[in-house]
Design an enzyme around this catalytic site. Structure first.
Site, mmCIF file in Angstrom:
data_model
loop_
_atom_site.group_PDB
_atom_site.id
_atom_site.type_symbol
_atom_site.label_atom_id
_atom_site.label_comp_id
_atom_site.label_asym_id
_atom_site.label_seq_id
_atom_site.Cartn_x
_atom_site.Cartn_y
_atom_site.Cartn_z
ATOM 1 N N SER A 1 0.855 -1.187 0.000
ATOM 2 C CA SER A 1 0.000 0.000 0.000
ATOM 3 C C SER A 1 0.885 1.229 0.000
ATOM 4 C CB SER A 1 -0.900 0.028 1.235
ATOM 5 O OG SER A 1 -1.553 1.282 1.352
ATOM 6 N N TYR B 1 -0.942 -0.601 10.685
ATOM 7 C CA TYR B 1 -1.061 -0.998 9.276
ATOM 8 C C TYR B 1 0.026 -0.397 8.394
ATOM 9 C CZ TYR B 1 -3.051 -1.710 4.636
ATOM 10 O OH TYR B 1 -3.237 -2.057 3.323
#
Length: 244
Positions: free
Chosen positions: A146, A167
């Site tokens: 990501s 994350y």
């Protein structure tokens, strides 16, 4: 007549993972559908077969050593080798309002769970599948990352990224591991890269995001099908290279 290529996608029962499997399947790959949940896994296999994809289910929990070892044995038994591995399975960890994970109050169990899945899970699966990948003439590994893991973007005041203390660092860690694998694979036919799908409307994001799962799958599909001599140890999105 060319030999059918074999691919395995983790977390392939829904969302981006399913679309990666569908996309590779449409290109003629025989698809291993890796997923923990048996019902969802078999539903995904059925959907793929209904559109002409040669698909088989692979019970796979990336956080479980035995599950990963069993998955490698199953792929070996059913296919004999692996031409492409897409490490797609991942979790975000519990988020607060606005998709924020405050580092000052971060639950360490949340951090452990996210790292175990998003980082250690990739190492478990990749290393277990390496003997099968080495049997391929042109093995490809794709780690679904990501852009929130980009340190350059996280520290750019003009880029808006929520604070995600579990994350985002897990994806930075994954990106760094991708580079280490690429260095280790130097001089071989194995190409490994990280792919950013962008903000995709799936249950992972609460169906918030401007991109469809099909759009999110495109970069991973491209990297899984790179020609010999293609890039390795890089981080890509639709528009090109993502800064580390």
């Amino acid at each position: 007549m060319s030999e059918t290529k074999i691919a395995l996608v983790t977390g392939a029962n829904k969302g981006i993972g399913y679309e990666i499997a569908a996309g590779l399947g449409s290109l003629g790959y025989r698809m291993g559908v890796g997923a923990r949940d048996a019902d969802r896994r078999e539903t995904a296999v059925g959907k793929l077969r209904a559109v002409g994809v040669d698909a088989f289910g692979v019970p796979l929990d990336v956080t479980d050593d035995q599950s990963v070892a069993d998955a490698a044995e199953l792929v070996e038994r059913l296919a004999g080798r692996l031409d492409a591995l897409v490490n797609n399975a991942g979790v975000s960890g519990e988020m607060g309002p606005g998709w924020v994970q405050d580092p000052t109050v971060l639950d360490l169990e949340v951090l452990r769970t996210v790292v175990d899945t998003n980082v250690m899970g990739v190492v478990r699966v990749t290393n277990a599948m390496l003997p099968l990948l080495r049997r391929s003439a042109s093995p490809r590994i794709v780690n679904v990352s990501s852009s929130v893991g980009s340190l350059a973007r996280q520290t750019d005041p003009d880029v808006e990224i929520p604070i995600m203390a579990a994350y985002a660092p897990s994806k930075s860690f994954l990106n760094a591991l991708t580079v280490q694998y690429a260095r280790q694979f130097a001089g071989t036919h194995i190409l490994i890269n990280a792919a950013c799908p962008g903000l995709v409307a799936t249950d992972f994001t609460g169906f918030q995001g401007p991109r469809t799962p099909e759009q999110g799958a495109a970069t991973a599909i491209r990297l899984a099908t790179l020609p010999d001599g293609g890039p390795t140890g890089s981080f890509f999105e639709d528009d090109g290279v993502v800064p580390w």
